[in-house]
Motif scaffolding. Structure first.
Motif, short mmCIF file in Angstrom:
data_model
loop_
_atom_site.label_atom_id
_atom_site.label_comp_id
_atom_site.label_asym_id
_atom_site.label_seq_id
_atom_site.Cartn_x
_atom_site.Cartn_y
_atom_site.Cartn_z
N LYS A 32 -5.87 -54.00 -6.47
CA LYS A 32 -4.59 -54.37 -5.89
C LYS A 32 -4.70 -55.69 -5.11
CE LYS A 32 -1.88 -51.07 -4.34
NZ LYS A 32 -1.41 -49.85 -3.62
N THR A 33 -5.84 -55.91 -4.50
CA THR A 33 -6.05 -57.17 -3.78
C THR A 33 -6.18 -58.32 -4.76
OG1 THR A 33 -7.16 -55.90 -2.04
CG2 THR A 33 -7.42 -58.28 -1.99
N LEU A 34 -6.83 -58.07 -5.88
CA LEU A 34 -6.93 -59.08 -6.92
C LEU A 34 -5.54 -59.40 -7.47
CD1 LEU A 34 -8.84 -60.89 -8.50
CD2 LEU A 34 -9.14 -59.01 -10.12
N ARG A 35 -4.71 -58.40 -7.62
CA ARG A 35 -3.31 -58.62 -8.05
C ARG A 35 -2.61 -59.56 -7.08
NH1 ARG A 35 1.69 -57.76 -6.51
NH2 ARG A 35 3.31 -57.24 -8.00
N ALA A 36 -2.80 -59.33 -5.78
CA ALA A 36 -2.20 -60.19 -4.77
C ALA A 36 -2.72 -61.62 -4.91
CB ALA A 36 -2.48 -59.65 -3.37
N HIS A 37 -4.00 -61.76 -5.10
CA HIS A 37 -4.63 -63.07 -5.26
C HIS A 37 -4.07 -63.81 -6.48
CE1 HIS A 37 -7.83 -66.08 -5.37
NE2 HIS A 37 -8.14 -65.69 -6.60
N TRP A 38 -3.93 -63.11 -7.57
CA TRP A 38 -3.47 -63.73 -8.82
C TRP A 38 -1.97 -64.06 -8.81
CZ3 TRP A 38 -6.03 -59.78 -12.64
CH2 TRP A 38 -7.37 -60.12 -12.83
N ASN A 39 -1.16 -63.19 -8.24
CA ASN A 39 0.29 -63.29 -8.42
C ASN A 39 1.06 -63.78 -7.21
OD1 ASN A 39 0.42 -62.38 -11.17
ND2 ASN A 39 -0.25 -60.41 -10.40
N LEU A 40 0.38 -64.17 -6.19
CA LEU A 40 1.02 -64.68 -4.98
C LEU A 40 1.88 -65.89 -5.28
CD1 LEU A 40 1.15 -64.85 -1.81
CD2 LEU A 40 -0.85 -66.34 -1.99
N GLU A 41 3.04 -65.94 -4.63
CA GLU A 41 3.94 -67.09 -4.71
C GLU A 41 4.48 -67.37 -3.31
OE1 GLU A 41 5.87 -66.49 -9.13
OE2 GLU A 41 6.88 -65.56 -7.43
N GLY A 42 4.81 -68.61 -3.06
CA GLY A 42 5.46 -68.95 -1.80
C GLY A 42 4.85 -70.16 -1.13
N PRO A 43 5.47 -70.58 -0.03
CA PRO A 43 5.03 -71.80 0.65
C PRO A 43 3.63 -71.70 1.26
CG PRO A 43 6.73 -70.69 1.93
CD PRO A 43 6.63 -69.98 0.61
N ASP A 44 3.16 -70.50 1.49
CA ASP A 44 1.82 -70.31 2.07
C ASP A 44 0.78 -69.98 0.99
OD1 ASP A 44 2.84 -67.82 1.46
OD2 ASP A 44 2.31 -66.91 3.38
N HIS A 46 -1.51 -71.56 -0.81
CA HIS A 46 -2.90 -72.01 -0.77
C HIS A 46 -3.73 -71.18 0.22
CE1 HIS A 46 -6.47 -74.43 -0.14
NE2 HIS A 46 -6.18 -75.08 -1.26
N SER A 47 -3.28 -71.06 1.44
CA SER A 47 -4.06 -70.33 2.45
C SER A 47 -4.14 -68.84 2.13
CB SER A 47 -3.48 -70.55 3.85
OG SER A 47 -2.14 -70.07 3.91
N MET A 48 -3.05 -68.26 1.68
CA MET A 48 -3.06 -66.82 1.39
C MET A 48 -3.83 -66.52 0.09
SD MET A 48 -1.86 -65.50 4.00
CE MET A 48 -1.96 -63.83 3.41
N HIS A 49 -3.78 -67.43 -0.86
CA HIS A 49 -4.56 -67.26 -2.09
C HIS A 49 -6.04 -67.15 -1.73
CE1 HIS A 49 -5.42 -67.73 -6.38
NE2 HIS A 49 -6.29 -68.68 -6.09
N ARG A 50 -6.51 -68.01 -0.85
CA ARG A 50 -7.91 -67.95 -0.41
C ARG A 50 -8.19 -66.69 0.39
NH1 ARG A 50 -10.62 -73.64 0.94
NH2 ARG A 50 -9.97 -74.72 -0.94
N TYR A 51 -7.27 -66.30 1.25
CA TYR A 51 -7.46 -65.10 2.06
C TYR A 51 -7.54 -63.85 1.18
CZ TYR A 51 -6.63 -61.54 5.63
OH TYR A 51 -6.73 -60.44 6.45
N PHE A 52 -6.65 -63.74 0.21
CA PHE A 52 -6.69 -62.59 -0.69
C PHE A 52 -7.98 -62.58 -1.51
CE2 PHE A 52 -1.80 -62.44 -0.62
CZ PHE A 52 -1.80 -61.48 0.37
N GLU A 53 -8.48 -63.75 -1.87
CA GLU A 53 -9.76 -63.81 -2.59
C GLU A 53 -10.89 -63.27 -1.71
OE1 GLU A 53 -12.42 -66.90 -5.24
OE2 GLU A 53 -11.05 -67.73 -3.74
N GLU A 54 -10.89 -63.65 -0.45
CA GLU A 54 -11.90 -63.13 0.49
C GLU A 54 -11.80 -61.62 0.62
OE1 GLU A 54 -12.37 -63.32 5.30
OE2 GLU A 54 -11.91 -65.21 4.28
N LEU A 55 -10.58 -61.10 0.74
CA LEU A 55 -10.39 -59.64 0.84
C LEU A 55 -10.84 -58.94 -0.44
CD1 LEU A 55 -6.92 -59.32 2.63
CD2 LEU A 55 -9.22 -59.12 3.62
#
Length: 157
Positions: A32-44, A46-55
């Motif tokens: 589910k965290t990988l799903r968040a990393h892959w499918n994230l959209e929005g103004p944040d 870049h930072s959240m893509h990296r954060y979800f990858e860390e999680l």
């Protein structure tokens, strides 16, 4: 191979089953965290893509550690998607939205669910099943989930 670690076989079996459930939860959470990393959209993004990858990496590492603990107890770790979905407490949610706050809410709920499960089994591992090693191991996982939940919660304030 016979496992001789001064814990009765019946106790190791119960603890291994509890760990199998935890492993399923960790595996589903990592997915589910990988799903968040892959499918994230929005103004944040870049930072959240990296954060979800860390999680995601943390969740994958925890799953590996749980599987290895099951093996240390002399049992085989479950390793099929079908089995993980049968054992997990978590639910799949493909319709949660792809913005960071929606994804964070889902992941926070999952971390809190795992925290609740761990707290429910922790005392039993040491007192009823005489497995201080697994109790200590799971306590460390609990602390990791509590820290991640706190950080996820902070995003929602």
């Amino acid at each position: 191979m016979k496992t001789t670690i001064s814990i009765a076989a019946e106790h190791r079996e119960v603890v291994a089953h509890q760990l199998a459930t935890l492993l399923a939860d960790e595996f589903v959470l990592s997915t589910k965290t990988l799903r968040a990393h892959w499918n994230l959209e929005g103004p944040d993004f870049h930072s959240m893509h990296r954060y979800f990858e860390e999680l995601y990496q943390q969740a994958t590492d925890r799953a590996d550690q749980v599987a290895e603990r099951i093996r240390q107890l002399g049992h085989y770790a479950p390793a099929s998607l079908k089995t993980f979905l049968q054992l997990t407490h978590l639910t799949e949610q493909d319709d949660a939205g792809n913005d960071s706050l929606s994804l964070i809410r889902v992941l926070l709920q999952d971390h809190e669910s795992i925290i609740e499960f761990i707290r429910g089994t922790l005392g039993e591992m040491q007192s009823a099943h005489k497995d201080a090693g697994t109790s200590d191991f799971v306590t460390a996982l609990l602390e990791q989930h509590e820290k991640t939940a706190w950080m996820l919660r902070a995003h929602l304030q």
